[in-house]
Every structure is written in structure tokens, then in C-alpha cells.
Design an enzyme around this catalytic site. Structure first.
Site, PDB file in Angstrom:
ATOM      1  N   LYS A 184      46.210  39.656  38.182  1.00 14.21           N
ATOM      2  CA  LYS A 184      45.035  40.209  37.500  1.00 14.21           C
ATOM      3  C   LYS A 184      44.636  41.554  38.090  1.00 14.21           C
ATOM      4  CE  LYS A 184      40.567  38.627  38.205  1.00 14.21           C
ATOM      5  NZ  LYS A 184      39.503  37.609  38.136  1.00 14.21           N
ATOM      6  N   ARG A 186      41.366  44.038  37.797  1.00 13.10           N
ATOM      7  CA  ARG A 186      40.038  44.163  37.190  1.00 13.10           C
ATOM      8  C   ARG A 186      39.807  45.591  36.729  1.00 13.10           C
ATOM      9  NH1 ARG A 186      35.911  41.447  35.838  1.00 13.10           N
ATOM     10  NH2 ARG A 186      36.472  39.428  36.741  1.00 13.10           N
TER      11      ARG A 186
HETATM   12  C1  R5P Z   1      37.086  36.400  40.535  1.00 11.15           C
HETATM   13  O1  R5P Z   1      37.908  36.689  41.407  1.00 11.15           O
HETATM   14  C2  R5P Z   1      36.738  34.993  40.195  1.00 11.15           C
HETATM   15  O2  R5P Z   1      37.631  34.092  40.789  1.00 11.15           O
HETATM   16  C3  R5P Z   1      36.734  34.777  38.706  1.00 11.15           C
HETATM   17  O3  R5P Z   1      38.036  35.009  38.214  1.00 11.15           O
HETATM   18  C4  R5P Z   1      35.767  35.718  38.050  1.00 11.15           C
HETATM   19  O4  R5P Z   1      34.500  35.615  38.658  1.00 11.15           O
HETATM   20  C5  R5P Z   1      35.635  35.377  36.578  1.00 11.15           C
HETATM   21  O5  R5P Z   1      34.753  36.278  35.995  1.00 11.15           O
HETATM   22  P1  R5P Z   1      34.830  36.593  34.449  1.00 11.15           P
HETATM   23  O6  R5P Z   1      34.706  35.288  33.704  1.00 11.15           O
HETATM   24  O7  R5P Z   1      33.662  37.504  34.216  1.00 11.15           O
HETATM   25  O8  R5P Z   1      36.141  37.274  34.179  1.00 11.15           O
END
Ligand code: R5P
Length: 289
Positions: A184, A186
Site C-alpha cells: 500500500k 498512501r
Molecule cells: C493504517 O495503516 C491502518 O492499518 C489502516 O489501514 C487505515 O487506518 C485504514 O484507513 P482507511 O479506511 O481510511 O483507509
């Protein structure tokens, strides 16, 4: 020993009381016309050990927790073990820019003032645990999630990023199936990019397991990726289901979405009460030896 449940964790506190065979104390919680909370413990808990269960999200639930602790101390309880099923403010666990508040630490300082021990569930970052100076029992929901996935007939468990792979592995081991993780990246607070990965999910019932679903961006993007690679179905399962903004709309790509009862909603199909009970019982027997 008694369980006391705040208004954010009514179902979980009742489930925990049943699981541990401990009485659930009566509590009155209401709001004044201006919105301030009013808390009164109706049972006499003087000299008792108390397990207080309250998620600290949204903000008003944190204040409620502090008021319940105050009422318990006023009553003269022996020990307060504070269970925070979902810990609001856990994600700002360090300063990223000069001048920022470390909210995970600020909240820890408030909660521990009236706690003899603290129970946390699937914390996003272990840094949070170090912010407490009282003992912390860190509970994993992955055994309960694994059992749930087994009943759903899941054939592959996927973590949406490398950071979540240990959790996915634990759940997959309970199911007795394979696990893997995606990559992933971000982009911003609600959007991510998932790099394509050579995974054989063709025709499989796949579960994506994560600690938190907030905007749903992570899971929706991962589910799209897995479906484009031929997964027969993709379900999303998380410990903490915040489902902020239009998350459920975005998550329509999933065949089903479930969470644990650390945040109580119609999607919280998996209870962490057995996990908390196991770890808390072990802790209590250790400290009494
Ligand atoms: C981030 O590293 C967490 O493990 C979750 O993947 C994240 O908080 C998910 O957030 P969202 O639903 O906004 O993508």
C-alpha cells in the site's frame, strides 16, 4: 469484582461480564441540557476491584470514561482496570511536524491517572503502550477473527499492507489457510494506491483483514485489486470499524464488511469479549500470585 460499562461499550461490557462470570454494575449516564455528561454508579462498589469498559471515541466518550473513573474512586473501589476497546487518538503517536500534540500520549496520561492497569485491543502502534506508566495488557482480536473467517469458509487471508501481515497471519493460522499482504502507498488521508502483486486468488473466497477501517479507502482499493485478479468473493474484516464519511459507499465493492465490537454498530459481528477475558484472567492470576 464488578464490570462497569460506559455508554460506548454497553454490549461489550455485558458480553465480558457474561464471559468472565462477573456481575455488571448498574450505572446511570445522561446528559445535561448543555451536553455535559452526568454519571452515577448505582451499586455499592466500595473495596471492590472494577473492570471499567469504555471506548474513547468520539471525544465525549473519553470524558465519560474520566467521569466514571472519578465516581469509582469517590466510592472507594480497590482497583480500577480500565479497558479501552477502541482507543481514539491512537494514530497521532508521535510528532510528525514541529509543534504538534502527541495525542496518543496526552490521552494515555489522562486515562492512567485513575487506572491500576489498562487493557487495549489491537493498537495501531505499539508506541502507545510505552506512553503508559501502569501495566498494559495488549489484547489481540485475531483469534476471534480467525474463528469467524473459518465459519465463513475463507480460503485466503490478505493484509492490505506489510504492517498488517502479522495480524493476517495469526487469523489465517486459525482458519488453516494461506495468507499474504499487498503493497500500500498512501496518497492522502482517504486515498491509497495498491501496487499490483502476483497473487493466486483466482476463484477463491478471500478476506482482507486490517486493524482499522476509517474512510474505507484502503480496503476498497485492496478489494478492487483482488477482484481484478479473479477472487470469487472478497470480505473485509477489521477490529475497529469507524466507517467514517462515505466509507460504506466505497466498500460496496466488498461482498460483506464486518468488524469487532470495540466500536459497536450493526457491523460488529465479532466479539472481543473472549479475548479480553482470556488475557485479563491471566493477568489477574499473575498479579495475585
Ligand atoms: C493504517 O495503516 C491502518 O492499518 C489502516 O489501514 C487505515 O487506518 C485504514 O484507513 P482507511 O479506511 O481510511 O483507509
Amino acid at each position: 469484582m464488578f464490570i462497569v460499562g460506559g455508554s460506548a461499550s454497553k454490549a461489550l461490557s455485558a458480553a465480558l461480564a457474561a464471559e468472565m462470570g462477573i456481575k455488571l454494575a448498574q450505572i446511570e449516564i445522561r446528559r445535561f441540557p448543555d451536553g455535559d455528561a452526568y454519571v452515577r454508579i448505582l451499586d455499592d462498589l466500595k473495596g471492590e476491584d472494577v473492570v471499567l469498559v469504555q471506548t474513547t471515541h468520539p471525544d465525549e466518550k473519553l470524558v465519560e470514561l474520566l467521569l466514571i473513573q472519578d465516581a469509582l474512586r469517590e466510592m472507594g473501589v480497590r482497583r480500577i482496570i480500565t479497558v479501552v476497546p477502541y482507543y481514539g487518538y491512537a494514530r497521532q503517536d508521535r510528532p510528525f511536524q514541529k509543534g504538534e500534540a502527541v495525542s496518543a500520549r496526552a490521552v494515555a496520561r489522562m486515562i492512567e491517572m485513575q487506572s491500576d492497569a489498562v487493557v487495549l485491543v489491537d493498537v495501531h502502534s505499539k508506541l502507545l503502550i510505552d506512553y503508559f506508566s501502569v501495566p498494559v495488557i495488549h489484547v489481540s482480536s485475531m483469534y476471534e477473527i480467525g474463528n469467524f473467517l473459518k465459519r465463513e469458509g475463507i480460503e485466503m487471508v490478505i493484509a492490505p499492507d506489510k504492517g498488517a501481515v502479522e495480524r493476517a497471519k495469526t487469523a489465517a493460522e486459525v482458519v488453516g489457510c494461506q495468507w499474504d499482504h499487498l503493497e500500500k502507498i498512501r496518497i492522502d488521508g482517504s486515498n491509497v494506491r495498491i501496487a499490483p502483486k502476483n497473487l493466486d486468488v483466482s476463484g477463491m473466497k478471500v478476506a482482507i483483514v486490517d486493524d482499522i477501517i476509517s474512510t474505507g479507502g484502503t480496503i476498497a482499493t485492496a478489494a478492487e485489486q483482488l477482484k481484478s485478479q479473479g477472487a470469487a468473493s472478497v470480505i473485509a474484516v477489521c477490529t475497529h470499524g469507524l466507517f467514517s464519511a462515505n466509507a460504506m459507499e466505497r466498500l460496496r465493492v466488498c461482498n460483506a464488511v464486518y468488524s469487532c465490537d470495540t466500536l459497536e454498530s450493526k457491523r460488529s459481528a465479532i466479539s472481543v469479549a473472549p479475548a479480553i477475558s482470556r488475557d485479563l484472567t491471566a493477568f489477574l492470576s499473575d498479579v495475585s500470585e
